[in-house]
Scaffold this active site. Sequence first.
Site, PDB file in Angstrom:
ATOM      1  N   LYS A  65       0.813  -1.224   0.000  1.00  0.00           N
ATOM      2  CA  LYS A  65       0.000   0.000   0.000  1.00  0.00           C
ATOM      3  C   LYS A  65       0.848   1.277   0.000  1.00  0.00           C
ATOM      4  O   LYS A  65       0.430   2.308  -0.516  1.00  0.00           O
ATOM      5  CB  LYS A  65      -0.962   0.005   1.195  1.00  0.00           C
ATOM      6  CG  LYS A  65      -2.061  -1.041   1.034  1.00  0.00           C
ATOM      7  CD  LYS A  65      -3.069  -1.008   2.152  1.00  0.00           C
ATOM      8  CE  LYS A  65      -4.075  -2.124   1.924  1.00  0.00           C
ATOM      9  NZ  LYS A  65      -5.260  -2.026   2.746  1.00  0.00           N
ATOM     10  N   LYS A 154       7.840   0.909  15.010  1.00  0.00           N
ATOM     11  CA  LYS A 154       6.855   1.111  13.938  1.00  0.00           C
ATOM     12  C   LYS A 154       5.634   1.875  14.441  1.00  0.00           C
ATOM     13  O   LYS A 154       5.052   2.685  13.720  1.00  0.00           O
ATOM     14  CB  LYS A 154       6.430  -0.233  13.330  1.00  0.00           C
ATOM     15  CG  LYS A 154       7.380  -0.667  12.210  1.00  0.00           C
ATOM     16  CD  LYS A 154       7.092  -2.055  11.711  1.00  0.00           C
ATOM     17  CE  LYS A 154       5.843  -2.173  10.878  1.00  0.00           C
ATOM     18  NZ  LYS A 154       5.609  -3.586  10.469  1.00  0.00           N
TER      19      LYS A 154
END
Length: 264
Positions: A65, A154
């Site tokens: 994505k 993250k």
Amino acid sequence: MKKYLVIGNPISHSLSPKLHNYWLKQNNIDAIYDKIKLEEDGIKEIIQDIKEQKIAGCNVTVPFKKKVIPFLDILSFEAEKTQSVNTIIFEKGNLIGHNTDIMGFDKAIKALNFNMKDKKILILGAGGVVPSIIFALKGMNVLEITISNRTKQKAENLGILFKNLNVMEWGNLSEFDVVINATSLGLNNEKINLDFSNVGKNKLFYDVIYNPAETSFLKEAKELGNKAENGGAMFIYQASEAFKLWHGIEPEVNFETLKLLKND
Ligand code: ATR
């Protein structure tokens, strides 16, 4: 015949072809929708095929994505803000990246009649779909968003895209109004090794996963006395928005559509 695709890796679990082909037939559109498992170096070729209109349009899923973005000419506002593209269209010589996951999540929550305003939200995971969920939640005026991811860095990196996110260590849960599983744990029937008993009762547990329909996360949520919802409606609504972008028609979402997800 026009050809549409979903690209990802893994891709076998994706029910996008089933759903899009159902709507194509229902609307008498002469086109076909397929799925392709891709390695990262295969993105370039697919993009070229869209430019040459050998492929009319494309959906993008995990883990591409963000990776498709450098190949595109224009991003929609939502795709830019989330750095996440799940639908590619070709218009007036330009490859345009859209994000329909945001609307998918938004419509799915609205369909539940659940009021997110002033709620404390915990998101498990920091992967591809999380920026879209955060974007949608911010539009619902939630009280606070906490991210917990196995790889803490993250979760912290999401702070580059969004302000005012809390980051929590993976493992210790406290009280929340809503817990969203956005990890891939459950896709292959794996359990999430977390103790949810401190979250409280009568909360909303939402799993982005829709296949299988009931992950162990949702099963446990129910056993603990909570409301449990899978990502089926989110999946259908993101697909209907992509369908609208490509074909200019909003497909019907009804009980039959939901049944398509259950037959597998
Ligand atoms: P990507 O990380 O490539 O964007 P994703 O499927 O969108 O892929 O995200 C997978 C998510 O599930 C990540 O948040 C991942 O955590 P890490 O960032 O630490 O990899 C999480 N995940 C996958 N397996 C997990 C496991 N065994 N325990 C905890 N979290 C896991």
